[in-house]
Design a protein around this motif. Structure first.
Motif, short mmCIF file in Angstrom:
data_model
loop_
_atom_site.label_atom_id
_atom_site.label_comp_id
_atom_site.label_asym_id
_atom_site.label_seq_id
_atom_site.Cartn_x
_atom_site.Cartn_y
_atom_site.Cartn_z
N ASN A 349 0.85 -1.18 0.00
CA ASN A 349 0.00 0.00 0.00
C ASN A 349 0.89 1.24 0.00
O ASN A 349 1.78 1.37 0.84
CB ASN A 349 -0.89 -0.04 1.25
CG ASN A 349 -1.75 1.19 1.41
OD1 ASN A 349 -1.72 2.10 0.60
ND2 ASN A 349 -2.51 1.23 2.49
N CYS A 378 -4.32 1.96 -1.97
CA CYS A 378 -4.79 0.91 -1.07
C CYS A 378 -5.94 0.14 -1.69
O CYS A 378 -6.95 0.72 -2.07
CB CYS A 378 -5.26 1.54 0.24
SG CYS A 378 -6.00 0.37 1.39
N PRO A 382 -9.40 -7.25 1.55
CA PRO A 382 -8.16 -8.05 1.57
C PRO A 382 -7.98 -8.95 0.36
O PRO A 382 -6.86 -9.36 0.07
CB PRO A 382 -8.33 -8.89 2.85
CG PRO A 382 -9.82 -8.98 3.05
CD PRO A 382 -10.36 -7.67 2.59
N ASP A 383 -9.05 -9.27 -0.36
CA ASP A 383 -8.95 -10.20 -1.48
C ASP A 383 -8.90 -9.51 -2.84
O ASP A 383 -8.90 -10.16 -3.88
CB ASP A 383 -10.13 -11.17 -1.47
CG ASP A 383 -10.15 -12.02 -0.21
OD1 ASP A 383 -9.06 -12.32 0.29
OD2 ASP A 383 -11.25 -12.35 0.26
#
Length: 468
Positions: A349, A378, A382-383
């Protein structure tokens, strides 16, 4: 004589043609907006917005028309400005096709190119740049298509009545892309009003667009949908988009849209742009779910001639992973282990601190993995797999650690201010031997493999050599 006094009389009035559909499905007709004088559906709003501004006293002789645009609205405004004697300054994102930019300049407009992947609050954002130019240019007028009521007003006054007349009032469903929202809102509102609410309005939307519930990441079909940068503080939707008009939104993936537009050219002789491919893909789904008593009209916004270097370029599609390549040859995607294909792409990120990035990179070296990673905005969730435009830089353990040790970079500095060049990327369908030959000309240890424009894995030269 059967002639016109100016090109402005050739805006709109576009024909419709029936598209081939499976037997038993609804009739599907395409309104060919690319046959308007300036080449797109946006000619209508270019003319309507300028003439409304003239009536309102906002545009006077010698004035400058300013707008932020992905290209088509700019072409409509530039054409009308040229015909009426106005100067035009148009701000476009850097992902705009070369053909579109050349078209704007061909009409005599001044074109300002700005990065497209910036948050809404960034001063360099295309919208903020256009607003600043208008503010600093005496006698200028900012068209503001996203919030200008003359945008949907143009379609209520012209596009809707044309479709109603051309179908003898038999239309049951309208399918249109949703960009600024003006086309679907104005056309849809008219058709609902004239039919007593009987016509259903369906919006075709990129799968990643926030309009239809996507996460707002960048996608590859130009001039439609709504991107939301993850660092944008407040996501504001255009006032031109009347959500109450739309009965349903159909999300369409990039691959489906791009392969549909190529199929239209090769099988039905219609060379259309990306948003048209997306709209037809959605319209085909709608028509398939209806019987022959229904009549679906889909609006095709622009021509594929504006995208010959992209959507009709096999090399461009292959590099981004939209074509699968040769089945009998080893391909770049084969170098990504099956166990990693469904895992998130290793990624830093850009809002991480340098110290955080170094921790991640050292852990990779401890695992025997190359200590180099792509970096960018970002991801949301999460996937999520970042798209190619988001892979805007990279971080290397050796380079970053050396800069910290030498006191050139503070550990609490943000990664975004210390990015190296982006890692090379290859499409999953590219031949492994061609990939290796190209890669040997570079010093990069690691490359990103893309499928449908998304990163699906990191590979090294040795990973590719093992395939040969």
């Amino acid at each position: 004589m059967d002639v016109h006094e100016s090109v402005l009389e050739l805006v709109g009035g576009t024909p419709m043609v029936r598209l081939r559909t499976p037997e038993g499905s609804a009739a599907l007709y395409a309104k060919l907006e690319y046959l308007s004088a300036g080449g797109s559906v946006k000619d209508r709003i270019g003319l309507h917005m300028i003439e409304q501004a003239e009536r309102d006293g906002l545009l006077r002789p010698g004035a400058t028309v300013v707008e932020a645009t992905s290209g088509n609205t700019g072409a409509g405004l530039a054409m009308v400005a040229a015909a009426k004697g106005y100067r035009a300054v148009l701000v476009v994102p850097d992902k705009t096709s070369a053909e579109k930019i050349a078209t704007l300049r061909g009409f005599g407009a001044e074109v300002v190119v700005r990065p497209g992947g910036l948050p809404a609050e960034d001063p360099g954002n295309v919208f903020n740049t256009a607003a600043r130019i208008a503010e600093q240019t005496p006698g200028s007028w900012l068209a503001g298509q996203y919030d200008n009521p003359a945008n949907p007003g143009a379609h209520y006054a012209t596009t809707g009545p044309e479709i109603w007349r051309q179908t003898d009032g038999r239309i049951t469903h309208l399918v249109s892309c949703v960009g600024t929202g003006g086309t679907i809102s104005g056309t849809g509102r008219y058709l609902k009003d004239v039919s007593g609410g009987a016509v259903k309005v369906v919006g075709a939307d990129p799968a990643a667009s926030v309009y239809s519930g996507g996460d707002g990441r960048p996608y590859f079909v130009e001039a439609t949908g709504h991107v939301c940068h993850p660092e944008t503080i407040e996501d504001v939707w255009p006032e031109s988009y009347d959500q109450d008009v739309v009965d349903e939104l159909v999300p369409v993936g990039d691959r489906d849209a791009l392969l549909t537009l190529r199929q239209l050219a090769r099988e039905q002789g219609l060379m259309v742009g990306g948003s048209a491919g997306l709209a037809v893909a959605a319209a085909q789904r709608v028509a398939a779910g209806l019987g022959p008593e229904s009549l679906v009209v889909v609006i095709l916004p622009d021509s594929g001639r504006q995208y010959l270097s992209k959507y009709f370029n096999d090399a461009w599609l292959l590099r981004l992973g939209f074509l699968d390549g040769e089945d009998d040859a080893a391909r770049a995607g084969d170098a990504v282990p099956d166990s990693l294909r469904d895992a998130p792409l290793p990624y830093v990120n850009r809002l991480s601190t340098v110290a955080e990035a170094l921790t991640v990179l050292r852990a990779r070296r401890d695992l025997g993995l190359p200590p180099v990673l792509p970096a960018g905005p970002c991801p949301v969730g999460p996937d999520r797999r970042p798209t190619a435009p988001e892979l805007a830089g990279s971080v290397s353990l050796d380079m970053l650690a050396a800069a910290v040790e030498q006191g050139e970079v503070a550990p609490d500095a943000l990664v975004r201010d210390h990015l190296a060049a982006p890692l090379p990327h290859f499409g999953a369908g590219e031949r492994a031997d061609a990939v290796l030959a190209e890669w040997e000309q570079r010093d990069d240890e690691v490359a990103v493999v893309l499928y449908d424009g998304h990163g699906i894995g990191l590979i090294t030269r040795d990973d590719v050599r093992k395939l040969l």
